[in-house]
Write a protein that holds these residues in place. Structure first.
Motif, PDB file in Angstrom:
ATOM      1  N   VAL A  73       0.848  -1.192   0.000  1.00 52.05           N
ATOM      2  CA  VAL A  73       0.000   0.000   0.000  1.00 52.05           C
ATOM      3  C   VAL A  73       0.882   1.240   0.000  1.00 52.05           C
ATOM      4  N   ASP A  74       0.327   2.367  -0.428  1.00 46.96           N
ATOM      5  CA  ASP A  74       1.039   3.631  -0.428  1.00 46.96           C
ATOM      6  C   ASP A  74       0.934   4.249   0.963  1.00 46.96           C
ATOM      7  N   VAL A  75       2.059   4.608   1.561  1.00 40.55           N
ATOM      8  CA  VAL A  75       2.087   5.174   2.910  1.00 40.55           C
ATOM      9  C   VAL A  75       2.836   6.494   2.876  1.00 40.55           C
ATOM     10  N   LYS A  76       2.234   7.539   3.489  1.00 48.69           N
ATOM     11  CA  LYS A  76       2.854   8.865   3.519  1.00 48.69           C
ATOM     12  C   LYS A  76       2.809   9.428   4.933  1.00 48.69           C
ATOM     13  N   PRO A  77       3.968   9.873   5.442  1.00 50.24           N
ATOM     14  CA  PRO A  77       3.927  10.595   6.711  1.00 50.24           C
ATOM     15  C   PRO A  77       3.386  12.002   6.468  1.00 50.24           C
ATOM     16  N   GLY A  78       2.754  12.592   7.443  1.00 49.79           N
ATOM     17  CA  GLY A  78       2.217  13.940   7.300  1.00 49.79           C
ATOM     18  C   GLY A  78       3.300  14.990   7.359  1.00 49.79           C
ATOM     19  N   SER A  79       3.037  16.142   6.721  1.00 44.54           N
ATOM     20  CA  SER A  79       3.993  17.248   6.792  1.00 44.54           C
ATOM     21  C   SER A  79       3.252  18.563   6.634  1.00 44.54           C
ATOM     22  N   GLY A  80       3.033  19.227   7.733  1.00 39.83           N
ATOM     23  CA  GLY A  80       2.418  20.549   7.702  1.00 39.83           C
ATOM     24  C   GLY A  80       1.038  20.552   7.082  1.00 39.83           C
ATOM     25  N   ASP A  81       0.723  21.610   6.348  1.00 40.82           N
ATOM     26  CA  ASP A  81      -0.601  21.770   5.761  1.00 40.82           C
ATOM     27  C   ASP A  81      -0.741  21.112   4.397  1.00 40.82           C
ATOM     28  N   LYS A  82       0.356  20.654   3.814  1.00 42.61           N
ATOM     29  CA  LYS A  82       0.298  20.175   2.438  1.00 42.61           C
ATOM     30  C   LYS A  82      -0.003  18.694   2.311  1.00 42.61           C
ATOM     31  N   LYS A  83       0.138  17.942   3.388  1.00 44.03           N
ATOM     32  CA  LYS A  83      -0.036  16.511   3.280  1.00 44.03           C
ATOM     33  C   LYS A  83      -0.549  15.954   4.602  1.00 44.03           C
ATOM     34  N   ARG A  84      -1.620  15.178   4.557  1.00 42.08           N
ATOM     35  CA  ARG A  84      -2.112  14.520   5.760  1.00 42.08           C
ATOM     36  C   ARG A  84      -1.567  13.102   5.781  1.00 42.08           C
ATOM     37  N   ALA A  85      -1.118  12.674   6.929  1.00 39.23           N
ATOM     38  CA  ALA A  85      -0.481  11.378   7.060  1.00 39.23           C
ATOM     39  C   ALA A  85      -1.456  10.234   6.805  1.00 39.23           C
ATOM     40  N   THR A  86      -0.899   9.122   6.360  1.00 39.25           N
ATOM     41  CA  THR A  86      -1.655   7.886   6.235  1.00 39.25           C
ATOM     42  C   THR A  86      -2.080   7.454   7.631  1.00 39.25           C
ATOM     43  N   GLU A  87      -3.293   6.944   7.742  1.00 39.69           N
ATOM     44  CA  GLU A  87      -3.798   6.448   9.017  1.00 39.69           C
ATOM     45  C   GLU A  87      -4.079   4.960   8.925  1.00 39.69           C
ATOM     46  N   PHE A  88      -3.871   4.274  10.040  1.00 33.34           N
ATOM     47  CA  PHE A  88      -4.063   2.835  10.131  1.00 33.34           C
ATOM     48  C   PHE A  88      -5.080   2.538  11.211  1.00 33.34           C
ATOM     49  N   ILE A  89      -5.972   1.592  10.944  1.00 31.87           N
ATOM     50  CA  ILE A  89      -6.929   1.134  11.951  1.00 31.87           C
ATOM     51  C   ILE A  89      -6.711  -0.356  12.125  1.00 31.87           C
ATOM     52  N   ASP A  90      -6.386  -0.756  13.349  1.00 27.47           N
ATOM     53  CA  ASP A  90      -6.201  -2.163  13.681  1.00 27.47           C
ATOM     54  C   ASP A  90      -7.587  -2.799  13.754  1.00 27.47           C
ATOM     55  N   THR A  91      -7.910  -3.660  12.808  1.00 24.95           N
ATOM     56  CA  THR A  91      -9.268  -4.227  12.747  1.00 24.95           C
ATOM     57  C   THR A  91      -9.556  -5.175  13.895  1.00 24.95           C
ATOM     58  N   GLU A  92      -8.513  -5.673  14.546  1.00 20.51           N
ATOM     59  CA  GLU A  92      -8.701  -6.610  15.650  1.00 20.51           C
ATOM     60  C   GLU A  92      -9.163  -5.912  16.928  1.00 20.51           C
ATOM     61  N   VAL A  93      -8.567  -4.755  17.220  1.00 24.74           N
ATOM     62  CA  VAL A  93      -8.885  -4.059  18.474  1.00 24.74           C
ATOM     63  C   VAL A  93      -9.474  -2.662  18.268  1.00 24.74           C
ATOM     64  N   GLY A  94      -9.443  -2.140  17.037  1.00 24.31           N
ATOM     65  CA  GLY A  94     -10.023  -0.829  16.755  1.00 24.31           C
ATOM     66  C   GLY A  94      -9.118   0.360  17.017  1.00 24.31           C
ATOM     67  N   SER A  95      -7.879   0.138  17.418  1.00 19.20           N
ATOM     68  CA  SER A  95      -6.955   1.253  17.675  1.00 19.20           C
ATOM     69  C   SER A  95      -6.605   1.949  16.363  1.00 19.20           C
ATOM     70  N   GLU A  96      -6.398   3.278  16.444  1.00 23.16           N
ATOM     71  CA  GLU A  96      -6.064   4.074  15.263  1.00 23.16           C
ATOM     72  C   GLU A  96      -4.685   4.698  15.431  1.00 23.16           C
ATOM     73  N   TYR A  97      -3.933   4.728  14.325  1.00 20.64           N
ATOM     74  CA  TYR A  97      -2.565   5.239  14.341  1.00 20.64           C
ATOM     75  C   TYR A  97      -2.342   6.153  13.149  1.00 20.64           C
ATOM     76  N   ARG A  98      -1.400   7.101  13.308  1.00 21.30           N
ATOM     77  CA  ARG A  98      -1.019   8.037  12.243  1.00 21.30           C
ATOM     78  C   ARG A  98       0.469   7.851  11.952  1.00 21.30           C
ATOM     79  N   ALA A  99       0.824   7.765  10.668  1.00 22.33           N
ATOM     80  CA  ALA A  99       2.225   7.596  10.269  1.00 22.33           C
ATOM     81  C   ALA A  99       3.011   8.868  10.559  1.00 22.33           C
ATOM     82  N   ILE A 100       4.163   8.722  11.210  1.00 24.25           N
ATOM     83  CA  ILE A 100       5.029   9.880  11.449  1.00 24.25           C
ATOM     84  C   ILE A 100       6.369   9.741  10.731  1.00 24.25           C
ATOM     85  N   ALA A 101       6.745   8.512  10.358  1.00 23.72           N
ATOM     86  CA  ALA A 101       7.974   8.287   9.597  1.00 23.72           C
ATOM     87  C   ALA A 101       7.871   6.940   8.887  1.00 23.72           C
TER      88      ALA A 101
END
Length: 116
Positions: A73-101
């Motif tokens: 899959v395509d993954v992008k870390p966020g950077s300022g106002d020009k790009k929102r980071a890719t987000e991940f949702i763990d389907t097993e437990v429902g936790s949500e994460y944001r890519a930082i690197a």
């Protein structure tokens, strides 16, 4: 080892966010290719890691590392106002994460994430 399913969501900026008003501010909307499902594994390590941001002194807490097969899959870390980071949702437990690197390894992509 990559047996945990994650929903992977990428965003794009919608200039008018569906409003008829041409002066309305835009908003982030899910990209046409989102969401995608990807098998992955997550490593929480022993403790969170804190790092300083470049030049602005912001502290970033690394909550975990998600490992995906390279190119799945395509993954992008966020950077300022020009790009929102890719987000991940763990389907097993429902936790949500944001890519930082994103770090490419031999056969895997390591995504450093923070919980949101």
């Amino acid at each position: 080892m990559l047996g945990r399913d994650f929903r992977v969501i990428n965003y794009e900026f919608g200039a008018n966010s569906g409003s008829e008003n041409p002066y309305a501010d835009g908003d982030w909307v899910e990209a046409d290719t989102s969401p995608q499902m990807a098998p992955a594994t997550i490593d929480f390590g022993n403790k969170p890691e804190r790092r300083s941001g470049q030049g602005n002194g912001v502290q970033v807490e690394q909550d975990a590392v998600i490992y995906l097969q390279q190119g799945s899959v395509d993954v992008k870390p966020g950077s300022g106002d020009k790009k929102r980071a890719t987000e991940f949702i763990d389907t097993e437990v429902g936790s949500e994460y944001r890519a930082i690197a994103v770090e490419e390894q031999l056969h895997l992509t390591a995504i450093h994430v923070e919980e949101i």
